[in-house]
Scaffold this motif. Structure first.
Motif, PDB file in Angstrom:
ATOM      1  N   GLU A 116       0.763  -0.973  -0.573  1.00 16.74           N
ATOM      2  CA  GLU A 116      -0.112   0.181  -0.285  1.00 16.74           C
ATOM      3  C   GLU A 116       0.286   1.073   0.103  1.00 16.74           C
ATOM      4  N   LYS A 117       2.014   1.331   0.744  1.00 18.27           N
ATOM      5  CA  LYS A 117       3.080   2.696   0.956  1.00 18.27           C
ATOM      6  C   LYS A 117       3.740   2.565   0.219  1.00 18.27           C
ATOM      7  N   ASN A 118       3.492   1.803  -1.363  1.00 18.23           N
ATOM      8  CA  ASN A 118       4.394   2.175  -2.583  1.00 18.23           C
ATOM      9  C   ASN A 118       3.124   2.469  -4.012  1.00 18.23           C
ATOM     10  N   PHE A 119       2.448   1.774  -3.037  1.00 18.91           N
ATOM     11  CA  PHE A 119       1.314   1.902  -5.035  1.00 18.91           C
ATOM     12  C   PHE A 119       1.280   3.608  -4.045  1.00 18.91           C
ATOM     13  N   LYS A 120       0.671   4.048  -3.047  1.00 19.98           N
ATOM     14  CA  LYS A 120       0.639   5.587  -2.303  1.00 19.98           C
ATOM     15  C   LYS A 120       1.048   6.835  -3.456  1.00 19.98           C
ATOM     16  N   GLU A 121       2.639   5.945  -2.759  1.00 18.81           N
ATOM     17  CA  GLU A 121       3.874   6.398  -3.356  1.00 18.81           C
ATOM     18  C   GLU A 121       4.299   7.071  -5.180  1.00 18.81           C
ATOM     19  N   THR A 122       3.312   6.308  -6.135  1.00 16.84           N
ATOM     20  CA  THR A 122       3.795   5.728  -7.119  1.00 16.84           C
ATOM     21  C   THR A 122       2.443   7.535  -7.628  1.00 16.84           C
ATOM     22  N   ILE A 123       1.373   6.702  -6.701  1.00 16.81           N
ATOM     23  CA  ILE A 123       0.516   8.290  -7.179  1.00 16.81           C
ATOM     24  C   ILE A 123       0.687   9.353  -6.704  1.00 16.81           C
ATOM     25  N   LYS A 124       2.068   9.409  -5.351  1.00 21.02           N
ATOM     26  CA  LYS A 124       2.320  10.806  -5.016  1.00 21.02           C
ATOM     27  C   LYS A 124       2.780  12.102  -6.321  1.00 21.02           C
ATOM     28  N   LYS A 125       3.451  10.992  -6.476  1.00 24.02           N
ATOM     29  CA  LYS A 125       4.626  10.725  -8.157  1.00 24.02           C
ATOM     30  C   LYS A 125       3.596  11.872  -9.161  1.00 24.02           C
ATOM     31  N   LEU A 126       2.823  11.473  -9.166  1.00 28.93           N
ATOM     32  CA  LEU A 126       1.339  12.913  -9.934  1.00 28.93           C
ATOM     33  C   LEU A 126       1.140  13.776  -9.463  1.00 28.93           C
ATOM     34  N   TRP A 127       0.726  14.445  -8.537  1.00 25.82           N
ATOM     35  CA  TRP A 127       0.300  15.651  -7.610  1.00 25.82           C
ATOM     36  C   TRP A 127       1.637  15.879  -6.896  1.00 25.82           C
ATOM     37  N   GLU A 128       3.024  15.264  -6.819  1.00 27.10           N
ATOM     38  CA  GLU A 128       4.447  16.136  -6.737  1.00 27.10           C
ATOM     39  C   GLU A 128       4.504  17.024  -7.969  1.00 27.10           C
ATOM     40  N   SER A 129       4.123  16.321  -9.035  1.00 25.34           N
ATOM     41  CA  SER A 129       4.512  16.820 -10.782  1.00 25.34           C
ATOM     42  C   SER A 129       3.144  18.275 -11.051  1.00 25.34           C
ATOM     43  N   GLY A 130       2.510  18.115  -9.760  1.00 27.50           N
ATOM     44  CA  GLY A 130       2.068  20.002  -9.727  1.00 27.50           C
ATOM     45  C   GLY A 130      -0.165  19.372 -10.540  1.00 27.50           C
ATOM     46  N   LEU A 131       0.250  18.295 -10.377  1.00 29.90           N
ATOM     47  CA  LEU A 131      -1.521  18.012 -11.236  1.00 29.90           C
ATOM     48  C   LEU A 131      -2.461  18.048 -10.586  1.00 29.90           C
ATOM     49  N   THR A 132      -3.503  18.991 -10.848  1.00 32.95           N
ATOM     50  CA  THR A 132      -4.527  19.607  -9.791  1.00 32.95           C
ATOM     51  C   THR A 132      -5.568  18.640  -9.510  1.00 32.95           C
ATOM     52  N   THR A 133      -6.391  17.966 -10.898  1.00 35.29           N
ATOM     53  CA  THR A 133      -7.156  17.097 -10.939  1.00 35.29           C
ATOM     54  C   THR A 133      -7.749  16.622  -9.955  1.00 35.29           C
ATOM     55  N   GLY A 134      -6.635  15.512  -9.237  1.00 36.86           N
ATOM     56  CA  GLY A 134      -6.939  14.369  -8.404  1.00 36.86           C
ATOM     57  C   GLY A 134      -7.972  13.594  -8.548  1.00 36.86           C
ATOM     58  N   ARG A 135      -8.069  12.886 -10.013  1.00 32.91           N
ATOM     59  CA  ARG A 135      -8.421  11.251 -11.311  1.00 32.91           C
ATOM     60  C   ARG A 135      -7.609  11.281 -11.258  1.00 32.91           C
ATOM     61  N   TYR A 136      -7.388   9.674 -10.990  1.00 32.43           N
ATOM     62  CA  TYR A 136      -6.626   9.132 -12.408  1.00 32.43           C
ATOM     63  C   TYR A 136      -7.275   7.847 -12.514  1.00 32.43           C
ATOM     64  N   ILE A 137      -6.349   7.401 -13.259  1.00 33.43           N
ATOM     65  CA  ILE A 137      -7.108   5.902 -13.988  1.00 33.43           C
ATOM     66  C   ILE A 137      -5.578   5.155 -13.674  1.00 33.43           C
ATOM     67  N   ALA A 138      -5.466   4.060 -13.027  1.00 27.86           N
ATOM     68  CA  ALA A 138      -4.538   3.084 -12.630  1.00 27.86           C
ATOM     69  C   ALA A 138      -4.674   1.834 -13.671  1.00 27.86           C
ATOM     70  N   MET A 139      -3.950   1.361 -14.332  1.00 29.34           N
ATOM     71  CA  MET A 139      -4.366   0.494 -15.384  1.00 29.34           C
ATOM     72  C   MET A 139      -3.099  -0.981 -14.870  1.00 29.34           C
TER      73      MET A 139
END
Length: 156
Positions: free
Chosen positions: A24-47
């Motif tokens: 779970e921690k590493n899964f969230k870390e991957t999502i955090k990479k997008l947030w740290e990039s400045g993306l503001t939508t907060g809506r993502y898709i994982a495949m």
């Protein structure tokens, strides 16, 4: 031959790649990479492929709230809420077994390959009717490479 461009996986910048054991921690870390990039939508898709999807289901099997239904059984994770955004999980049999790609769909566009825009090709007709088929070749255009992150499963 068949084109094997690996799609979104080719567009992931090195700073948005996570190579670790899946939890779970590493899964969230991957999502955090997008947030740290400045993306503001907060809506993502994982495949991901079935193996990683099963691991996601296992992580969240005891972390849920739902209204019990009497005719449905089992737990399948479709969405995960995190501090960094909400992720919709999509099972994709064409993803590599050890990888999960997460992206912000607002930074992707469907586009046509060069010289492969939609066009109609007539087929031989039989009797009083006319047959045709539509030919095209589509791809995804990434408008911002920071909108794509990749998790690669490593052995523990």
């Amino acid at each position: 031959g068949i084109r094997k461009m690996r799609g979104l996986l080719n567009f992931v910048p090195n700073e948005n790649k996570v190579n670790r054991v899946f939890n779970e921690k590493n899964f969230k870390e991957t999502i955090k990479k997008l947030w740290e990039s400045g993306l503001t939508t907060g809506r993502y898709i994982a495949m991901c492929n079935a193996d990683i999807k099963e691991q996601i289901d296992e992580i969240y099997k005891d972390k849920y709230f739902y209204v019990a239904k009497e005719n449905e059984f089992g737990l399948v994770v479709h969405n995960v809420q995190t501090n960094y955004g909400n992720v919709e999980i999509i099972l994709n049999r064409h993803m590599p077994e050890n990888q999960l790609v997460i992206f912000d769909p607002s930074f992707l566009r469907l586009t046509f390959m060069q010289n492969r825009t939609p066009h109609m090709k007539m087929l031989p007709s039989q009797g009083d009717y006319v047959q045709a088929m539509i030919l095209t070749e589509c791809t995804l255009k990434v408008l911002n490479e920071k909108a794509v992150a990749l998790f690669t499963l490593t052995q523990s």
